[in-house]
Design a protein around this motif. Structure first.
Motif, PDB file in Angstrom:
ATOM      1  N   VAL A  75       0.882  -1.172   0.000  1.00 35.24           N
ATOM      2  CA  VAL A  75       0.000   0.000   0.000  1.00 35.24           C
ATOM      3  C   VAL A  75       0.920   1.222   0.000  1.00 35.24           C
ATOM      4  N   PHE A  76       0.822   2.006  -1.053  1.00 34.34           N
ATOM      5  CA  PHE A  76       1.745   3.129  -1.213  1.00 34.34           C
ATOM      6  C   PHE A  76       1.260   4.372  -0.468  1.00 34.34           C
ATOM      7  N   GLN A  77       2.154   5.357  -0.440  1.00 33.19           N
ATOM      8  CA  GLN A  77       1.776   6.630   0.194  1.00 33.19           C
ATOM      9  C   GLN A  77       0.579   7.255  -0.519  1.00 33.19           C
ATOM     10  N   GLU A  78       0.620   7.214  -1.861  1.00 31.81           N
ATOM     11  CA  GLU A  78      -0.515   7.706  -2.642  1.00 31.81           C
ATOM     12  C   GLU A  78      -1.351   6.484  -3.010  1.00 31.81           C
ATOM     13  N   SER A  79      -2.604   6.726  -3.395  1.00 32.42           N
ATOM     14  CA  SER A  79      -3.474   5.566  -3.628  1.00 32.42           C
ATOM     15  C   SER A  79      -3.054   4.749  -4.850  1.00 32.42           C
ATOM     16  N   ARG A  80      -2.533   5.420  -5.875  1.00 35.07           N
ATOM     17  CA  ARG A  80      -2.096   4.754  -7.112  1.00 35.07           C
ATOM     18  C   ARG A  80      -3.160   3.816  -7.687  1.00 35.07           C
ATOM     19  N   LEU A  81      -4.350   4.356  -7.868  1.00 34.60           N
ATOM     20  CA  LEU A  81      -5.420   3.560  -8.477  1.00 34.60           C
ATOM     21  C   LEU A  81      -5.362   3.749  -9.981  1.00 34.60           C
ATOM     22  N   ASN A  86     -13.120   1.280 -12.273  1.00 37.13           N
ATOM     23  CA  ASN A  86     -13.947   1.706 -11.143  1.00 37.13           C
ATOM     24  C   ASN A  86     -13.472   1.010  -9.860  1.00 37.13           C
ATOM     25  N   VAL A  87     -14.114   1.347  -8.753  1.00 41.82           N
ATOM     26  CA  VAL A  87     -13.661   0.838  -7.453  1.00 41.82           C
ATOM     27  C   VAL A  87     -13.571  -0.691  -7.463  1.00 41.82           C
ATOM     28  N   TRP A  88     -14.621  -1.315  -7.961  1.00 39.09           N
ATOM     29  CA  TRP A  88     -14.683  -2.780  -7.980  1.00 39.09           C
ATOM     30  C   TRP A  88     -13.490  -3.370  -8.738  1.00 39.09           C
ATOM     31  N   ASP A  89     -13.271  -2.861  -9.936  1.00 39.21           N
ATOM     32  CA  ASP A  89     -12.186  -3.403 -10.759  1.00 39.21           C
ATOM     33  C   ASP A  89     -10.816  -3.053 -10.189  1.00 39.21           C
ATOM     34  N   ASN A  90     -10.706  -1.892  -9.547  1.00 38.88           N
ATOM     35  CA  ASN A  90      -9.442  -1.533  -8.909  1.00 38.88           C
ATOM     36  C   ASN A  90      -9.133  -2.487  -7.759  1.00 38.88           C
ATOM     37  N   VAL A  91     -10.166  -2.833  -7.006  1.00 34.98           N
ATOM     38  CA  VAL A  91      -9.944  -3.758  -5.881  1.00 34.98           C
ATOM     39  C   VAL A  91      -9.493  -5.122  -6.414  1.00 34.98           C
ATOM     40  N   LYS A  92     -10.048  -5.497  -7.578  1.00 33.20           N
ATOM     41  CA  LYS A  92      -9.692  -6.802  -8.163  1.00 33.20           C
ATOM     42  C   LYS A  92      -8.374  -6.785  -8.938  1.00 33.20           C
ATOM     43  N   PRO A 122     -12.048   6.537  -9.642  1.00 32.73           N
ATOM     44  CA  PRO A 122     -11.194   7.207  -8.651  1.00 32.73           C
ATOM     45  C   PRO A 122     -11.372   8.720  -8.588  1.00 32.73           C
ATOM     46  N   HIS A 123     -11.540   9.369  -9.756  1.00 30.62           N
ATOM     47  CA  HIS A 123     -11.633  10.826  -9.713  1.00 30.62           C
ATOM     48  C   HIS A 123     -12.930  11.313  -9.069  1.00 30.62           C
ATOM     49  N   GLN A 124     -13.857  10.385  -8.855  1.00 33.59           N
ATOM     50  CA  GLN A 124     -15.110  10.780  -8.207  1.00 33.59           C
ATOM     51  C   GLN A 124     -15.037  10.610  -6.685  1.00 33.59           C
ATOM     52  N   LEU A 125     -13.899  10.102  -6.202  1.00 31.56           N
ATOM     53  CA  LEU A 125     -13.758   9.838  -4.765  1.00 31.56           C
ATOM     54  C   LEU A 125     -12.828  10.863  -4.126  1.00 31.56           C
ATOM     55  N   SER A 126     -12.988  11.030  -2.820  1.00 32.67           N
ATOM     56  CA  SER A 126     -12.078  11.917  -2.096  1.00 32.67           C
ATOM     57  C   SER A 126     -10.748  11.194  -1.882  1.00 32.67           C
ATOM     58  N   GLY A 127      -9.729  11.941  -1.477  1.00 33.78           N
ATOM     59  CA  GLY A 127      -8.396  11.354  -1.273  1.00 33.78           C
ATOM     60  C   GLY A 127      -8.433  10.196  -0.292  1.00 33.78           C
ATOM     61  N   GLY A 128      -9.185  10.388   0.781  1.00 32.48           N
ATOM     62  CA  GLY A 128      -9.268   9.347   1.802  1.00 32.48           C
ATOM     63  C   GLY A 128      -9.942   8.091   1.272  1.00 32.48           C
ATOM     64  N   MET A 129     -10.993   8.295   0.475  1.00 31.07           N
ATOM     65  CA  MET A 129     -11.702   7.143  -0.095  1.00 31.07           C
ATOM     66  C   MET A 129     -10.801   6.405  -1.080  1.00 31.07           C
ATOM     67  N   GLN A 130     -10.043   7.160  -1.845  1.00 38.59           N
ATOM     68  CA  GLN A 130      -9.119   6.528  -2.803  1.00 38.59           C
ATOM     69  C   GLN A 130      -8.116   5.652  -2.064  1.00 38.59           C
ATOM     70  N   GLN A 131      -7.636   6.167  -0.932  1.00 35.07           N
ATOM     71  CA  GLN A 131      -6.646   5.416  -0.164  1.00 35.07           C
ATOM     72  C   GLN A 131      -7.272   4.134   0.388  1.00 35.07           C
ATOM     73  N   ARG A 132      -8.555   4.232   0.737  1.00 39.25           N
ATOM     74  CA  ARG A 132      -9.228   3.039   1.252  1.00 39.25           C
ATOM     75  C   ARG A 132      -9.387   1.986   0.151  1.00 39.25           C
ATOM     76  N   VAL A 133      -9.586   2.466  -1.091  1.00 36.94           N
ATOM     77  CA  VAL A 133      -9.662   1.513  -2.218  1.00 36.94           C
ATOM     78  C   VAL A 133      -8.315   0.812  -2.363  1.00 36.94           C
ATOM     79  N   ALA A 134      -7.234   1.601  -2.203  1.00 34.38           N
ATOM     80  CA  ALA A 134      -5.890   1.023  -2.335  1.00 34.38           C
ATOM     81  C   ALA A 134      -5.667  -0.044  -1.255  1.00 34.38           C
TER      82      ALA A 134
END
Lengths: 236, 255
Positions: A75-81, A86-92, A122-134
């Motif tokens: 898990v990097f400092q930045e989310s790097r999604l 989308n969120v689902w595919d990023n998680v996978k 990702p661009h529809q999410l806040s920074g914190g949410m992006q990090q949670r996806v990561a």
């Protein structure tokens, strides 16, 4: 104790004709099934050490020895999604073509508190949410060893708190080993079973905390005393 | 009021040019042979539409373009992919690529006629040469400009080089690839008209040149309009495709 052993790790970077010694002989034992926290001020070589353990870079000299077969996630400092997923595919993303149950992915997305955002980009999410996806992406990979580089730095106080608790729970349930980099002393005290203070490219001191991580109270005598000692070590 | 004005905006320029054209013709500044009046051109256009001859030429030119464009895209993509997977190979062929990039394809027509005759091959080669370079350069830009941080994510999850190409580099570059295709398509149109004027017995370029030889300036202008309109339509289609594929992603700044 099984885990990862670092022996005399050295790393230099050439910057504008000069050689910068980032790590000057690190010796560290990262025990299995626990959280090891690397604590230090910015620029002390924390991230470099993590990248070396994660195999993203090689050390100039020294040895990194894994006792058992391991599956690592980062898990990097930045989310790097991936911006096009989308969120689902990023998680996978980490699973490649590996078969997995939709319920498992959904469960992980729910865990990081992103229920209802599966189709968001990702661009529809806040920074914190992006990090949670990561973080969800790393968890979906089902690693035995997770490396986290200040993963909660971009989160607000409440989410950070929640994620820290979640991390403790996940670590206990899955028995994963975690190498966690942070510059927050409180976070280190809350999460770490082992805290290694790194300064000037060397391990300055190591602390072990026996109290179970989900029973810790930062205002308890023992942790306050430990915090004082860490502050002293960091010359703050 | 503001809304009506903005919907009419693209047409205002056209109306102004036609009005000016109409006025110049009415004043009799030029002879009708040099500059036929708009109504005459429009009349010829309708006649050519009714007889279908204009469609025949447009389709012939379009088929030529699509053939050459497809070959050029395939070549540009494969070479761009090779360049991305084996970056060190660039130094061996970069010089040749840059050399040919600066040679206008039309200047090769005499040689191509000598080698390939005046058949379809010459025209296909001209289009390939015209559209290859903008596509190749954009594809390479897309492939090599991929965010290293995203590639590291691939490394962290144990992706192979090819998997990284397929799952990270290719989607990352798709906007650049489409922009390259859009520019390449425009270049193809310019080149085919030139090629058809020199070595063809059909197609829009030939139609324009033939009309000039027959002293039918009105038909020449119709030909020019048709080239412009078909070019505009294909460009718009690419624009729509780009927007559809990258809906909303532009805000993220990655394309």
């Amino acid at each position: 104790m099984a885990g990862i052993e670092l022996k005399q790790i050295q790393k230099t970077y050439p910057v504008d004709g000069h050689t910068i010694h980032v790590l000057k002989g690190i010796d560290l034992q990262i025990p299995e099934k626990s959280i090891t926290v690397i604590l230090g001020r910015s620029g002390c070589g924390k991230t470099t050490l993590l990248r070396l353990v994660g195999g993203l870079e090689s050390p100039d000299s020294g040895e990194i020895h894994f006792d058992t077969a391991h599956k690592t996630a980062f898990v990097f400092q930045e989310s790097r999604l991936m911006p096009w997923l989308n969120v689902w595919d990023n998680v996978k993303f980490g699973l490649k073509k590996q078969p997995c149950l939709d319920a498992t992915i959904q469960n992980i997305i729910d865990t990081v508190g992103l229920k209802g955002f599966e189709k968001a980009f990702p661009h529809q999410l806040s920074g914190g949410m992006q990090q949670r996806v990561a973080i969800a992406r790393a968890l979906a990979y089902e690693p035995s060893f997770i490396m986290m580089d200040e993963p909660f730095a971009a989160l607000d106080y409440f989410t950070r708190n929640q994620m820290q608790k979640e991390l403790i729970r996940l670590q206990k349930n899955r028995g994963a080993s975690i190498l966690f980099v942070t510059h927050s002393i409180d976070e280190a005290l809350l999460l770490g079973h082992k805290i290694a203070i790194i300064e000037n490219g060397q391990i300055k001191k190591e602390f072990l905390i026996e109290t179970d991580s989900d029973e810790r109270d930062l205002l308890a005598e023992e942790l306050i005393a430990l915090k004082r000692e860490i502050i002293q070590q960091l010359d703050l | 009021m503001k809304k009506t004005l903005s919907t009419l905006a693209p047409f205002l320029g056209i109306i102004l040019v036609v009005a000016l054209w109409f006025l110049v013709c009415r004043l009799g500044i030029f002879s009708t042979y040099v500059l036929p009046p708009p109504e005459k051109v429009f009349h010829s256009f309708l006649k050519m539409l009714k007889s279908g001859e204009i469609f025949q030429d447009v389709i012939i030119s379009l088929v030529r373009i699509l053939k050459g464009f497809a070959i050029a895209f395939l070549l540009a993509f494969l070479l761009g992919m090779f360049r991305s997977l084996v970056p060190s190979s660039e130094k061996y062929y970069n010089c040749i690529v840059q050399f040919f990039r600066n040679v206008p394809p039309l200047s090769l027509i005499p040689l191509l006629i000598l080698w390939c005759g005046i058949g379809e091959t010459t025209k296909t080669v001209i289009i390939v040469l015209a559209s290859f370079f903008p596509m190749y350069l954009n594809i390479v830009k897309g492939f090599t400009g991929c965010d290293q941080k995203l590639l590291e994510v691939g490394d962290a999850f144990g992706y192979t080089r090819f998997e990284k190409f397929k799952h990270i580099i290719l989607p990352y570059a798709s906007a650049d690839i489409l922009v390259g295709m859009r520019i390449g398509m425009g270049y193809s149109w310019r080149a085919i008209i030139g090629a058809e004027m020199i070595a063809a017995s059909s197609g829009i370029g030939h139609m324009i040149l033939f009309a000039q030889e027959m002293s039918r300036t009105d038909k020449v202008i119709v030909g020019i309009f048709v080239v412009g309109i078909v070019g505009l339509v294909t460009d718009k289609l690419f624009g729509i495709l780009l927007r559809k594929l990258f809906k909303g992603n532009g805000e993220n700044g990655w394309n």
